[in-house]
Design a protein around this motif. Structure first.
Motif, PDB file in Angstrom:
ATOM      1  N   THR A   1     110.149  49.614  62.657  1.00 44.36           N
ATOM      2  CA  THR A   1     110.683  49.505  64.016  1.00 44.36           C
ATOM      3  C   THR A   1     111.610  48.322  64.220  1.00 44.36           C
ATOM      4  O   THR A   1     112.365  48.301  65.184  1.00 44.36           O
ATOM      5  N   HIS A   2     111.570  47.317  63.314  1.00 44.52           N
ATOM      6  CA  HIS A   2     112.360  46.107  63.519  1.00 44.52           C
ATOM      7  C   HIS A   2     113.231  45.800  62.305  1.00 44.52           C
ATOM      8  O   HIS A   2     112.828  46.028  61.157  1.00 44.52           O
ATOM      9  N   ASN A   3     114.409  45.250  62.564  1.00 42.73           N
ATOM     10  CA  ASN A   3     115.368  44.922  61.502  1.00 42.73           C
ATOM     11  C   ASN A   3     114.795  43.935  60.494  1.00 42.73           C
ATOM     12  O   ASN A   3     115.046  44.047  59.291  1.00 42.73           O
ATOM     13  N   LYS A   4     114.031  42.949  60.965  1.00 44.24           N
ATOM     14  CA  LYS A   4     113.533  41.926  60.051  1.00 44.24           C
ATOM     15  C   LYS A   4     112.575  42.508  59.014  1.00 44.24           C
ATOM     16  O   LYS A   4     112.538  42.063  57.858  1.00 44.24           O
TER      17      LYS A   4
ATOM     18  N   ASN B   1     113.863  45.383  51.809  1.00 48.57           N
ATOM     19  CA  ASN B   1     114.957  45.719  50.887  1.00 48.57           C
ATOM     20  C   ASN B   1     115.314  44.548  49.968  1.00 48.57           C
ATOM     21  O   ASN B   1     115.501  44.722  48.756  1.00 48.57           O
ATOM     22  N   LEU B   2     115.395  43.338  50.532  1.00 47.93           N
ATOM     23  CA  LEU B   2     115.768  42.181  49.724  1.00 47.93           C
ATOM     24  C   LEU B   2     114.664  41.812  48.728  1.00 47.93           C
ATOM     25  O   LEU B   2     114.947  41.420  47.587  1.00 47.93           O
ATOM     26  N   THR B   3     113.411  41.943  49.150  1.00 51.08           N
ATOM     27  CA  THR B   3     112.291  41.655  48.254  1.00 51.08           C
ATOM     28  C   THR B   3     112.267  42.615  47.084  1.00 51.08           C
ATOM     29  O   THR B   3     112.097  42.208  45.914  1.00 51.08           O
TER      30      THR B   3
ATOM     31  N   THR C   1     115.564  51.101  59.551  1.00 55.59           N
ATOM     32  CA  THR C   1     114.994  51.079  60.906  1.00 55.59           C
ATOM     33  C   THR C   1     114.940  52.494  61.476  1.00 55.59           C
ATOM     34  O   THR C   1     115.744  53.361  61.113  1.00 55.59           O
ATOM     35  N   VAL C   2     113.995  52.698  62.358  1.00 59.73           N
ATOM     36  CA  VAL C   2     113.871  53.998  63.027  1.00 59.73           C
ATOM     37  C   VAL C   2     115.171  54.313  63.769  1.00 59.73           C
ATOM     38  O   VAL C   2     115.643  55.448  63.757  1.00 59.73           O
ATOM     39  N   HIS C   3     115.735  53.294  64.382  1.00 61.83           N
ATOM     40  CA  HIS C   3     116.959  53.485  65.164  1.00 61.83           C
ATOM     41  C   HIS C   3     118.088  54.041  64.303  1.00 61.83           C
ATOM     42  O   HIS C   3     118.782  54.993  64.686  1.00 61.83           O
ATOM     43  N   LYS C   4     118.271  53.463  63.108  1.00 64.83           N
ATOM     44  CA  LYS C   4     119.357  53.908  62.228  1.00 64.83           C
ATOM     45  C   LYS C   4     119.026  55.200  61.488  1.00 64.83           C
ATOM     46  O   LYS C   4     119.894  55.798  60.865  1.00 64.83           O
ATOM     47  N   SER C   5     117.772  55.612  61.559  1.00 66.64           N
ATOM     48  CA  SER C   5     117.388  56.850  60.866  1.00 66.64           C
ATOM     49  C   SER C   5     117.675  58.078  61.709  1.00 66.64           C
ATOM     50  O   SER C   5     117.594  59.208  61.214  1.00 66.64           O
TER      51      SER C   5
ATOM     52  N   GLY D   1     103.374  50.365  63.480  1.00 64.86           N
ATOM     53  CA  GLY D   1     102.392  49.558  64.208  1.00 64.86           C
ATOM     54  C   GLY D   1     103.020  48.757  65.330  1.00 64.86           C
ATOM     55  O   GLY D   1     102.355  48.424  66.309  1.00 64.86           O
ATOM     56  N   ALA D   2     104.308  48.449  65.208  1.00 68.04           N
ATOM     57  CA  ALA D   2     104.972  47.642  66.241  1.00 68.04           C
ATOM     58  C   ALA D   2     105.914  48.485  67.088  1.00 68.04           C
ATOM     59  O   ALA D   2     106.881  47.971  67.661  1.00 68.04           O
TER      60      ALA D   2
END
Length: 642
Positions: free
Chosen positions: A260-263, A269-271, A388-392, A405-406
């Motif tokens: 749900t959140h960009n962070k 992805n970076l990890t 993110t859900v938004h970009k999906s 969860g968030a």
């Protein structure tokens, strides 16, 4: 022959799709096209873009959505500054109140160049995609701008047909608390259907029913219950049976996490990328013209490694992949990326180009055209361990790990779950509780406005009648009576207005206008006849002048002949004089012996000299006459001057 749009063969049996298409082709009605996830809303938009003959503009609320739709953002097209607008906003008024110190009007806040005005005034069809994310006040601003700048303030959207595409059960418009505190005094909801223009002009509400994304009926039914927030405890239990917080996908299984959140997404992805021990490769996009970073479909500089999980963000013309397809990078060789799919097949990925367009007006053909103002060329992929859900929204995945969860916004859970094609491919990283499944009550209420199929046919026929009657009237205005007749015949097939009061009034008005044209024509005809008589008189006078001029020319020619004769005689006299002078010379030798003869000859000579003098005088007179005649102007000759 089947119609192929974006590599998708259209379903000719899709009734709702066909209804919506007919409304666009044959009516001017306001339409809201919706449908559950995977019902083909994006396909319908692309179908309209490729097939409509109307002057069309496509807009969307965000830059990425606009690029994907092949259009512009609402704000950039209309040059609307991000703000909060309320009904009777001073920035939208056409004139200021007399006692108001602020004299600004809509013409001060919105200034368009000539070409943009031509586009706005020539527009016939406006399509707004992802309408669920468009706020109520923005729709009212669009309505007002079209009314004012098209000079049709009494018509909704200034007479433009508007097609709204989206799903209000998915992502909602953004209204910060301070913004909503202002808007809530004027609007019942932040959604587009709370706008004054939509409240006062109910659209034809068509919902696409056939779902192409999922094939499992039980999963489809479950998603539909989530969509309208009617999940039972048993259904919630079925959904949470997919809960597996320790799930770790096998390498190459191509699961993607929806968060749900960009962070959360960026961290994931970076990890994952950092854990890969292969060499990091950078691929920079080629950007030409104007292509702002906020509308770029993927990163300008892609950071990739062998073994990285990626997602395609564009459909392939050769149908090797589609938007949302997951794959793994098998190798990177000489700037070439080879990816492998879970099915085992692999392909070499080529760069693709996206276009940033703006609309321009073709004055010669009186039509709206697209102008490419920038391009973005990059590999059509992005890191996809998470998104993110938004970009999906609008994408399809075969295997999804949902981290919800968030979840904080209405429709987020539904959007995330409906991205997955099968229930078996779904994993929940966090349990879904009842309070996480949110559906705005205003959305549920608006959903009750779906137009029944029987009324759709009725609305369609009425719309077709209105459309063809309008075309017929336009043809009459352009004196194209053949087209007027053809459109009139089409119109009465759907509704016969011949015996109505309105048709009678229109017929009498047009007949009176034609009659007045006839009277004006008779007056013009009389004037033309008078002018013809004057023209004839002028021609006769001109002929007389030409005749007189011809006679004068003949006289001048005769005089010229006489002068020539005199000149010839003069030459003869000159010759004779020369002879006589020769004789005189002979006589001089005989003067001593022939004095008497000389006296006689001298007398003759004197007489001849006198004659010569007289002839010389005549010659000079004639020479002067020749000079005078040569100096006469043409108009003096034309007027008979001698």
């Amino acid at each position: 022959m089947p119609i192929i749009i974006d590599n998708i063969e259209l379903d000719e049996t899709n009734v709702e799709f066909n209804y919506a298409s007919d409304f666009v082709k044959h009516t001017d009605k306001l339409v809201y096209l919706t449908g559950k996830a995977g019902t083909g809303k994006t396909t319908f938009l692309k179908y309209l873009r490729e097939t409509t003959k109307k002057n069309t503009v496509i807009l969307a609320p965000t830059g990425v959505a606009a690029v994907n739709a092949g259009g512009q953002t609402i704000h950039s097209f209309f040059q609307i500054r991000p703000s909060v607008y309320v009904p009777n906003d001073k920035r939208l008024r056409t004139k200021a109140d007399l006692n108001d110190s602020d004299r600004s009007t809509i013409f001060d806040h919105f200034k368009y160049f000539k070409e943009k005005l031509e586009i706005i005034r020539g527009m016939e069809l406006l399509i707004i995609d992802e309408i669920s994310m468009v706020r109520c006040d923005l729709i009212d601003v669009v309505d007002k701008l079209l009314r004012v700048f098209r000079r049709k303030e009494n018509l909704p959207f200034g007479g433009v047909q508007v097609i709204l595409i989206g799903d209000t059960f998915q992502l909602a418009p953004i209204a910060r608390p301070d913004e909503w505190n202002i808007l809530k005094e004027f609007y019942s909801t932040e959604f587009f259907f709370g706008s004054k223009i939509i409240e006062n002009n109910k659209p034809v509400y068509i919902e696409l029913k056939k779902i192409y994304r999922q094939n499992e009926q039980e999963f489809i039914d479950l998603l539909n219950r989530v969509r309208v927030n009617q999940v039972t405890a048993n259904e919630l239990g079925i959904l949470n049976s997919k809960f597996n917080p320790t799930f770790s996908p096998e390498n190459g299984s191509n699961y993607i996490t929806l968060a749900t959140h960009n962070k959360i997404v960026d961290s994931t992805n970076l990890t994952k990328l950092a854990k890969l021990e292969t060499e990091l490769k950078l691929f920079e996009a080629t950007v030409t013209g104007t292509f702002p970073e906020n509308i770029m479909p993927t990163e300008r500089i892609l950071q990739l490694k062998q073994g990285a999980q990626i997602m395609f963000i564009k459909n392939d013309r050769a149908k090797r992949y589609f938007n949302g397809k997951i794959a793994k990078i098998k190798s990177i060789e000489d700037n070439a990326i080879i990816v492998e799919f879970s099915e085992g097949n692999e392909i070499t990925v080529e760069k693709q180009e996206w276009e940033n367009i703006r609309y321009k007006w073709n004055d010669e053909e009186k039509k709206i055209e697209e102008e490419i103002i920038g391009t973005f060329t990059q590999f059509p992929i992005k890191l996809a361990w998470a998104i993110t859900v938004h970009k999906s929204q609008g994408l399809t995945f075969e295997k999804v790990i949902a981290d919800l969860g968030a979840a904080f916004a209405s429709g987020q859970v539904y959007v995330a779950l409906s991205r997955c094609t099968t229930f078996n491919g779904l994993v929940l990283k966090t349990k879904i509780h009842n309070n996480a499944i949110k559906t705005d009550p205003n959305v549920l209420s608006f959903a009750q406005n779906e137009t029944p199929s029987t009324l759709i046919v009725q609305e369609l026929n009425a719309g077709k009648a209105d459309f063809y009657y309008k075309k017929s009237r336009e043809a009459v205005q352009n004196y194209d009576f053949n087209a007027a007749y053809e459109n009139f015949i089409q119109a009465i097939k759907y509704r016969n207005d011949v015996e109505t009061r309105g048709f009678k009034k229109y017929f009498i008005t047009i007949a009176s206008r034609i009659s007045s044209f006839k009277n004006k024509y008779q007056g013009l005809k009389d004037t033309h006849e008078e002018l013809a008589k004057i023209k004839t008189e002028i021609e006769n006078t001109n002929n007389e002048l030409l005749k007189e001029n011809s006679e004068n020319f003949a006289k001048i020619s005769k005089q010229n002949d006489s002068i020539k004769l005199l000149l010839d005689k003069t030459k003869e006299f000159e010759k004779l004089t020369n002879q006589q002078e020769g004789e005189l010379k002979d006589l001089v030798d005989k003067v001593n012996n022939q004095e008497k003869t000389i006296e006689d000859k001298e007398s003759i000579i004197q007489q001849q000299k006198k004659a010569i003098t007289e002839l010389e005088q005549i010659l000079r007179v004639k020479e002067n006459e020749i000079i005078r005649l040569k100096n006469l102007k043409w108009h003096q000759k034309l007027l008979g001057k001698k």
